[in-house]
Design a protein around this motif. Structure first.
Motif: not given
Length: 230
Positions: A34-36, A175-176, A182-183, A187-189
């Protein structure tokens, strides 16, 4: 993806498993899937070998920077017209079309006034004003249209640009509100590829209807018995 860890932070990255390829004192940690897309040399690695953003605010700023770039891409991609086609929406295009709209409205008002002065109706004057043709530089080529068409194009362009800003604001606020990194990633995806004006969500193809089964052939009638002979 793996990160070489130095002083508790990610120092460099590789997509090849480093196991057995380096001195045992060189520390490596696998980057979570998830962080890549997000990880950089500011990311930290804890004692358990877990890589995380340096702070929640940091990954939110990363996401917002990507969001701004996406909004600009969508904003300048062109406004979708009701009948198909797109109106260019680069900054110069917006200036040109906004000016054409203002001129069109002025010429319509002038045509209405001229018609009324001549004893004709306002509708006749409006129709004449809307039918006046002009040429603009749109996307580097001459483009000719009537005043009525320029007004409609400017409206579509303005609605498109405002829709992009509205969608940008919706995602920004989501996003805020994200309480964990992780959230933020989730949210972005979930939000970045939907809701922009001019996007048509494809309808999934319908399941094909099963073909009707052919009826089983009926058994042929029994052949008549031969008559007995004496």
């Amino acid at each position: 993806m793996w990160a070489r860890i130095q002083d508790g932070a990610c120092a460099e990255f590789t997509t090849t498993d480093p196991a057995g390829r380096f001195h045992p004192d060189v520390l490596w940690a696998e980057v979570p899937q998830s962080l890549r897309p997000w990880v950089d040399t500011n990311y930290l690695c804890g004692e358990a070998g877990t890589i995380t953003p340096p702070s929640l605010a940091y990954i939110k700023d990363q996401a917002k920077a990507l969001l701004v770039a996406r909004r600009w891409k969508e904003e300048t991609a062109g406004a979708l017209l009701p009948g198909g086609g797109r109106v260019p929406s680069q900054d110069r295009d917006k200036t040109m079309l906004g000016g054409a709209r203002e001129k069109a409205l002025e010429e319509v008002e002038e045509a209405i006034a001229a018609a009324l002065a001549a004893g004709r109706t306002a509708e006749e004057g409006r129709a004449e004003g809307l039918a006046i043709t002009h040429t603009l530089d749109m996307g580097g080529v001459p483009f000719s249209a009537t005043n009525g068409q320029f007004i409609l194009m400017a409206r579509a362009q303005a609605n498109h640009v405002q829709g992009c800003f509205d969608r940008w604001g919706d995602i920004w606020r989501a996003l805020d509100a994200a309480p964990t990194w992780e959230d933020v990633v989730t949210v972005y995806a979930a939000e970045i590829d939907k809701g922009w004006p001019g996007h048509v969500v494809p309808t999934p193809p319908a399941e094909p209807e099963p073909e009707p089964e052919e009826p089983a052939p009926e058994d042929p009638p029994p052949e008549p018995a031969e008559p007995e002979t004496a």
